[in-house]
Design an enzyme around this catalytic site. Structure first.
Site, PDB file in Angstrom:
ATOM      1  N   ASP A 196       0.870  -1.166   0.000  1.00  0.00           N
ATOM      2  CA  ASP A 196       0.000   0.000   0.000  1.00  0.00           C
ATOM      3  C   ASP A 196       0.918   1.231   0.000  1.00  0.00           C
ATOM      4  O   ASP A 196       2.133   1.103   0.249  1.00  0.00           O
ATOM      5  CB  ASP A 196      -0.876  -0.029   1.248  1.00  0.00           C
ATOM      6  CG  ASP A 196      -1.725   1.214   1.391  1.00  0.00           C
ATOM      7  OD1 ASP A 196      -2.354   1.627   0.402  1.00  0.00           O
ATOM      8  OD2 ASP A 196      -1.760   1.777   2.494  1.00  0.00           O
ATOM      9  N   ASP A 251      -0.232   5.104   1.035  1.00  0.00           N
ATOM     10  CA  ASP A 251      -0.531   6.051   2.110  1.00  0.00           C
ATOM     11  C   ASP A 251      -0.604   5.349   3.457  1.00  0.00           C
ATOM     12  O   ASP A 251      -1.382   4.416   3.652  1.00  0.00           O
ATOM     13  CB  ASP A 251      -1.863   6.758   1.828  1.00  0.00           C
ATOM     14  CG  ASP A 251      -1.764   7.689   0.627  1.00  0.00           C
ATOM     15  OD1 ASP A 251      -1.066   8.710   0.728  1.00  0.00           O
ATOM     16  OD2 ASP A 251      -2.364   7.378  -0.418  1.00  0.00           O
TER      17      ASP A 251
END
Length: 221
Positions: free
Chosen positions: A8, A10
């Site tokens: 991922d 953020d």
């Protein structure tokens, strides 16, 4: 055999989530309103109809949306100055390359956002074999489409990859794609409730080297 590691962005590679929370808290504080943190936490890792600007405007009716967005962005940019990649991320990427693994990003954010903040933290975009973003799919996390697209790109099975996530929505997307998911929550997401099917939880990637993570997950099969 693990063939790919998928990150991922953020909150996991770069903790923009903590920076965003602080920027909204500062914005609300400027107008004497308490930021509804619990509502905001629900949308981390996905796209939602919840609008923190509208919430503030409801409390202080004379405010202007465009002005608020500009103010909040100014707060955010000041907060991210001097911020860097989360600890252990570079080491995982470098070790993944040494092991011959494919390295990917799968994010609900836009490609423009990711490229900008990769630059801020000094990570070369060429480190990643593919970056799959909200620009590339119809449905973002917790829908599995982002992760399924990465698997398709590499031509691999779900059990041949490992996902690293920080949020409940993101980890659920990986689980729905049947990919083993390791969570590394940040200061904002550490209090969230995660699906029990998460295979491993780390406070930091410094807690366990990538080789050991791979060995652990391989032992579960």
């Amino acid at each position: 055999m693990i063939k790919a590691i998928i990150f991922d962005f953020d909150g996991l590679i770069f903790d923009t989530e903590t920076c965003e929370l602080k920027s909204f808290e500062e914005l609300y504080a400027k107008y004497g309103v308490t930021f509804p943190k619990e509502e905001w936490l629900k949308i981390i890792g996905t796209i939602s109809t919840y609008d923190p600007y509208a919430s503030l405007m409801a409390a202080v009716p004379h405010l202007n949306m465009n002005d608020l967005m500009a103010e909040r962005e100014s707060f955010f940019e000041k907060i991210v100055e001097g911020e860097s990649v989360r600890e252990g991320v570079k080491e995982y990427i470098e070790r993944g390359k040494e092991l011959g693994l494919k390295v990917a990003i799968a994010s609900s954010s836009s490609r423009r956002w990711i490229e900008k903040y990769l630059g801020v933290i000094g990570l070369d975009i060429s480190l990643f074999d593919v970056i799959c973003t909200s620009d590339d799919v119809k449905n973002v996390k917790p829908d599995p489409e982002l992760y399924e697209k990465v698997l398709s790109h590499f031509g691999i099975k779900p059990d041949e990859a490992i996902v690293f996530e920080d949020s409940a929505n993101g980890s659920l997307a990986a689980i729905r794609a049947n990919i083993p998911c390791v969570i590394v929550p940040n200061e904002v997401t550490k209090g969230l409730i995660f699906d029990e099917r998460v295979v491993l939880r780390l406070n930091s990637k410094k807690d366990m080297e990538l080789d050991r993570v791979i060995e652990f997950i391989s032992s579960l099969k």
